[in-house]
Design an enzyme around this catalytic site. Sequence first.
Site, PDB file in Angstrom:
ATOM      1  N   ASP A  13       0.841  -1.190   0.000  1.00  0.00           N
ATOM      2  CA  ASP A  13       0.000   0.000   0.000  1.00  0.00           C
ATOM      3  C   ASP A  13       0.881   1.247   0.000  1.00  0.00           C
ATOM      4  OD1 ASP A  13      -2.163  -1.683   0.133  1.00  0.00           O
ATOM      5  OD2 ASP A  13      -2.611  -1.279   2.248  1.00  0.00           O
ATOM      6  N   LYS A  40      -5.994  -7.220   0.029  1.00  0.00           N
ATOM      7  CA  LYS A  40      -7.133  -7.750   0.767  1.00  0.00           C
ATOM      8  C   LYS A  40      -6.890  -9.163   1.280  1.00  0.00           C
ATOM      9  CE  LYS A  40     -11.265  -6.411   0.054  1.00  0.00           C
ATOM     10  NZ  LYS A  40     -11.280  -5.345   1.075  1.00  0.00           N
ATOM     11  N   GLU A 138      -9.480  -9.573  -5.611  1.00  0.00           N
ATOM     12  CA  GLU A 138      -8.294  -8.888  -6.125  1.00  0.00           C
ATOM     13  C   GLU A 138      -7.336  -9.838  -6.847  1.00  0.00           C
ATOM     14  OE1 GLU A 138      -7.819  -4.894  -3.358  1.00  0.00           O
ATOM     15  OE2 GLU A 138      -6.518  -6.597  -2.944  1.00  0.00           O
ATOM     16  N   THR A 212     -21.666  -4.878   6.188  1.00  0.00           N
ATOM     17  CA  THR A 212     -20.989  -3.942   7.072  1.00  0.00           C
ATOM     18  C   THR A 212     -21.365  -2.519   6.686  1.00  0.00           C
ATOM     19  OG1 THR A 212     -18.993  -3.939   5.668  1.00  0.00           O
ATOM     20  CG2 THR A 212     -19.076  -5.540   7.460  1.00  0.00           C
ATOM     21  N   GLY A 214     -20.171   0.468   8.453  1.00  0.00           N
ATOM     22  CA  GLY A 214     -19.341   1.482   9.078  1.00  0.00           C
ATOM     23  C   GLY A 214     -19.874   1.867  10.449  1.00  0.00           C
ATOM     24  N   ALA A 216     -22.683   2.701  11.296  1.00  0.00           N
ATOM     25  CA  ALA A 216     -24.044   2.195  11.545  1.00  0.00           C
ATOM     26  C   ALA A 216     -24.049   0.739  11.992  1.00  0.00           C
ATOM     27  CB  ALA A 216     -24.911   2.377  10.309  1.00  0.00           C
ATOM     28  N   THR A 241      -8.928   2.430   6.226  1.00  0.00           N
ATOM     29  CA  THR A 241      -8.296   1.453   5.341  1.00  0.00           C
ATOM     30  C   THR A 241      -8.119   0.118   6.059  1.00  0.00           C
ATOM     31  OG1 THR A 241      -7.042   3.257   4.326  1.00  0.00           O
ATOM     32  CG2 THR A 241      -6.334   1.024   3.821  1.00  0.00           C
ATOM     33  N   ASP A 245     -11.508  -5.684   5.934  1.00  0.00           N
ATOM     34  CA  ASP A 245     -10.715  -6.910   5.963  1.00  0.00           C
ATOM     35  C   ASP A 245     -10.494  -7.387   7.392  1.00  0.00           C
ATOM     36  OD1 ASP A 245     -10.455  -6.920   3.169  1.00  0.00           O
ATOM     37  OD2 ASP A 245      -8.713  -5.602   3.259  1.00  0.00           O
TER      38      ASP A 245
END
Length: 297
Positions: A13, A40, A138, A212, A214, A216, A241, A245
């Site tokens: 990354d 990932k 990926e 998912t 976030g 919420a 980030t 995962d």
Amino acid sequence: MTHIVVLGSTNMDLVTYVARAPRRGETVTGREFRTIPGGKGANQAMAAARAGATVSLIGAVGNDAYGVRLRDNLEHSGVDTDFLRTVEGASGTAHIVVDDEGNNAIVVVPGANGTVDHLSPGDEGLIASADALLLQLEVPLPAVIAGAEAARRHGVRTVLTPSPAQPLPEELLSVTDVLVPNEYEAVTLTGRTDPLDAAVGLLDLVPEVVLTLGEAGVLYVSRDTEPLAVPAHQVAAIDSTGAGDTFAGAYAVAVAEEKPLREALSWAAAAAALSVQREGASASMPYRPEIEAQYTA
């Protein structure tokens, strides 16, 4: 000990931190640049290993300096890299911009990951030995499908993160046990903007969905039970980030350990909550004692 196999990508990354992301055609000044091992597949492998499982990764890195560092980083976190092949050429990279609110935008260049288009000798036997197989998108779809089919032949539970978001072929969906999309991916797959509506729509494709959301929280739906909503652990996020995962890796461990459903979801959410309070993907992933402390907090 629980054994998790991950078939997926390994990237370096390349992360730039900015006050706000640039608009099209705009140049902004960043405050920091870092190179952080990610991808990932590697992220989920490390998350599962740190959450307490024995983990093996099937994938590929290049024969460049990034490849050496990526392999070393995985091994340092306790991930078995015997099935992580080294190929000629560049390792995969992900080019990431993170703003001051913790939001990110990512461009992935596959590199060596593009060579992972089939199962190699020994891969199916490794999958057969697992309690769960974690998959993402990926690496080329033929390898993802082959891995899921191998898992189904041997009665191994498959957990698929549909990222990067794209249409999924029936031959993959038919051998997927649990789909773990985020809200954007669920909308892309169903065209439905309401989270519950999108999650229920995905049950036409797979038996179980963990959506998912976030801040919420998490929404679980299946063909056999009523929807279950689990709130997020409220924290101050600085970098999201790798949060998805982290959740997927921890959730696979919780399910393999046969934790009750609500506990498994909240436990994995605790892991993700810890990760967003730290910069980077693999660098942010918590170890099991930290997850246990956050879960009971």
